[in-house]
Write a protein that holds these residues in place. Structure first.
Motif, PDB file in Angstrom:
ATOM      1  N   GLY A  90       0.782  -1.230   0.000  1.00 56.95           N
ATOM      2  CA  GLY A  90       0.000   0.000   0.000  1.00 56.95           C
ATOM      3  C   GLY A  90       0.813   1.278   0.000  1.00 56.95           C
ATOM      4  O   GLY A  90       0.258   2.365   0.141  1.00 56.95           O
ATOM      5  N   GLN A  91       2.126   1.188  -0.193  1.00 53.74           N
ATOM      6  CA  GLN A  91       2.963   2.390  -0.209  1.00 53.74           C
ATOM      7  C   GLN A  91       3.002   3.051  -1.578  1.00 53.74           C
ATOM      8  O   GLN A  91       3.477   4.177  -1.724  1.00 53.74           O
ATOM      9  CB  GLN A  91       4.375   2.052   0.256  1.00 53.74           C
ATOM     10  CG  GLN A  91       4.421   1.584   1.695  1.00 53.74           C
ATOM     11  CD  GLN A  91       3.770   2.562   2.655  1.00 53.74           C
ATOM     12  OE1 GLN A  91       4.135   3.739   2.705  1.00 53.74           O
ATOM     13  NE2 GLN A  91       2.792   2.107   3.406  1.00 53.74           N
ATOM     14  N   ALA A  92       2.515   2.351  -2.597  1.00 60.62           N
ATOM     15  CA  ALA A  92       2.477   2.885  -3.962  1.00 60.62           C
ATOM     16  C   ALA A  92       1.265   2.295  -4.671  1.00 60.62           C
ATOM     17  O   ALA A  92       0.653   1.329  -4.204  1.00 60.62           O
ATOM     18  CB  ALA A  92       3.754   2.540  -4.713  1.00 60.62           C
ATOM     19  N   CYS A  93       0.917   2.898  -5.800  1.00 65.90           N
ATOM     20  CA  CYS A  93      -0.240   2.452  -6.571  1.00 65.90           C
ATOM     21  C   CYS A  93       0.083   2.581  -8.051  1.00 65.90           C
ATOM     22  O   CYS A  93       0.494   3.650  -8.515  1.00 65.90           O
ATOM     23  CB  CYS A  93      -1.450   3.314  -6.213  1.00 65.90           C
ATOM     24  SG  CYS A  93      -2.943   2.905  -7.101  1.00 65.90           S
ATOM     25  N   GLY A 110       1.386   5.084 -14.813  1.00 69.64           N
ATOM     26  CA  GLY A 110       2.393   5.568 -13.879  1.00 69.64           C
ATOM     27  C   GLY A 110       2.230   4.926 -12.520  1.00 69.64           C
ATOM     28  O   GLY A 110       1.243   4.269 -12.238  1.00 69.64           O
ATOM     29  N   THR A 111       3.247   5.119 -11.704  1.00 65.92           N
ATOM     30  CA  THR A 111       3.220   4.643 -10.328  1.00 65.92           C
ATOM     31  C   THR A 111       3.142   5.844  -9.412  1.00 65.92           C
ATOM     32  O   THR A 111       3.993   6.745  -9.488  1.00 65.92           O
ATOM     33  CB  THR A 111       4.470   3.794 -10.013  1.00 65.92           C
ATOM     34  OG1 THR A 111       4.494   2.669 -10.910  1.00 65.92           O
ATOM     35  CG2 THR A 111       4.432   3.282  -8.590  1.00 65.92           C
ATOM     36  N   LEU A 112       2.126   5.869  -8.579  1.00 69.16           N
ATOM     37  CA  LEU A 112       1.882   6.978  -7.663  1.00 69.16           C
ATOM     38  C   LEU A 112       2.368   6.593  -6.272  1.00 69.16           C
ATOM     39  O   LEU A 112       2.259   5.427  -5.873  1.00 69.16           O
ATOM     40  CB  LEU A 112       0.389   7.305  -7.617  1.00 69.16           C
ATOM     41  CG  LEU A 112      -0.339   7.457  -8.950  1.00 69.16           C
ATOM     42  CD1 LEU A 112      -1.810   7.755  -8.704  1.00 69.16           C
ATOM     43  CD2 LEU A 112       0.298   8.521  -9.812  1.00 69.16           C
ATOM     44  N   ASP A 113       2.865   7.566  -5.528  1.00 68.36           N
ATOM     45  CA  ASP A 113       3.328   7.333  -4.160  1.00 68.36           C
ATOM     46  C   ASP A 113       2.205   7.610  -3.171  1.00 68.36           C
ATOM     47  O   ASP A 113       1.346   8.472  -3.410  1.00 68.36           O
ATOM     48  CB  ASP A 113       4.511   8.242  -3.832  1.00 68.36           C
ATOM     49  CG  ASP A 113       5.730   7.899  -4.674  1.00 68.36           C
ATOM     50  OD1 ASP A 113       5.980   6.703  -4.908  1.00 68.36           O
ATOM     51  OD2 ASP A 113       6.433   8.850  -5.086  1.00 68.36           O
ATOM     52  N   ARG A 114       2.237   6.916  -2.062  1.00 69.43           N
ATOM     53  CA  ARG A 114       1.245   7.154  -1.008  1.00 69.43           C
ATOM     54  C   ARG A 114       1.426   8.564  -0.464  1.00 69.43           C
ATOM     55  O   ARG A 114       2.543   9.001  -0.191  1.00 69.43           O
ATOM     56  CB  ARG A 114       1.401   6.125   0.105  1.00 69.43           C
ATOM     57  CG  ARG A 114       0.277   6.225   1.099  1.00 69.43           C
ATOM     58  CD  ARG A 114       0.130   4.973   1.869  1.00 69.43           C
ATOM     59  NE  ARG A 114      -1.044   5.097   2.724  1.00 69.43           N
ATOM     60  CZ  ARG A 114      -1.458   4.173   3.494  1.00 69.43           C
ATOM     61  NH1 ARG A 114      -0.829   3.009   3.537  1.00 69.43           N
ATOM     62  NH2 ARG A 114      -2.527   4.340   4.224  1.00 69.43           N
ATOM     63  N   ALA A 115       0.326   9.264  -0.325  1.00 74.09           N
ATOM     64  CA  ALA A 115       0.365  10.652   0.128  1.00 74.09           C
ATOM     65  C   ALA A 115       0.126  10.734   1.630  1.00 74.09           C
ATOM     66  O   ALA A 115      -0.474   9.897   2.223  1.00 74.09           O
ATOM     67  CB  ALA A 115      -0.687  11.475  -0.601  1.00 74.09           C
TER      68      ALA A 115
END
Length: 115
Positions: A90-93, A110-115
């Motif tokens: 769950g640290q990235a999506c 793309g790969t998104l980072d946990r906010a």
């Protein structure tokens, strides 16, 4: 869970980033910011609901452009999120989808980072 980050848009003249992607069980909330070479900076927000067969999420959305007056500042499109996959506990999506203005379609990923 909330994520943010840039995605790469294929064969396009615009850039796009998820300022916020909120993953829930039956829907995904989103806020996008981007830049179109012809139209300038744009903003989009909305909710994409899960498709009936579970193949992703879909939303009818409106891009609003900063440098145009009301009435001339909007582009309606469909946002398709074909894959919203949690990574690294769950640290990235990972996001794979398309911006669709019929008949045109601009895939993005793309790969998104946990906010």
């Amino acid at each position: 869970m909330r994520f943010s980050g840039e995605v790469e848009v294929e064969d396009s003249e615009f850039e796009m980033a998820f300022k916020e992607l909120i993953v829930r069980s039956g829907e995904v909330g989103f806020r996008l910011r981007g830049y179109d070479l012809d139209w300038g900076v744009f903003h989009v927000s909305g909710t994409a609901t899960k498709l009936p067969e579970g193949e992703g999420f879909s939303a009818e959305a409106v891009a609003e452009y900063e440098r145009y007056p009301p009435g001339n500042d909007r582009t309606e499109f469909s946002l398709l999120l074909e894959k919203v996959e949690l990574l690294d506990d769950g640290q990235a999506c990972r996001v794979v989808g398309a911006w669709i203005e019929r008949p045109d379609r601009w895939p993005f990923s793309g790969t998104l980072d946990r906010a």
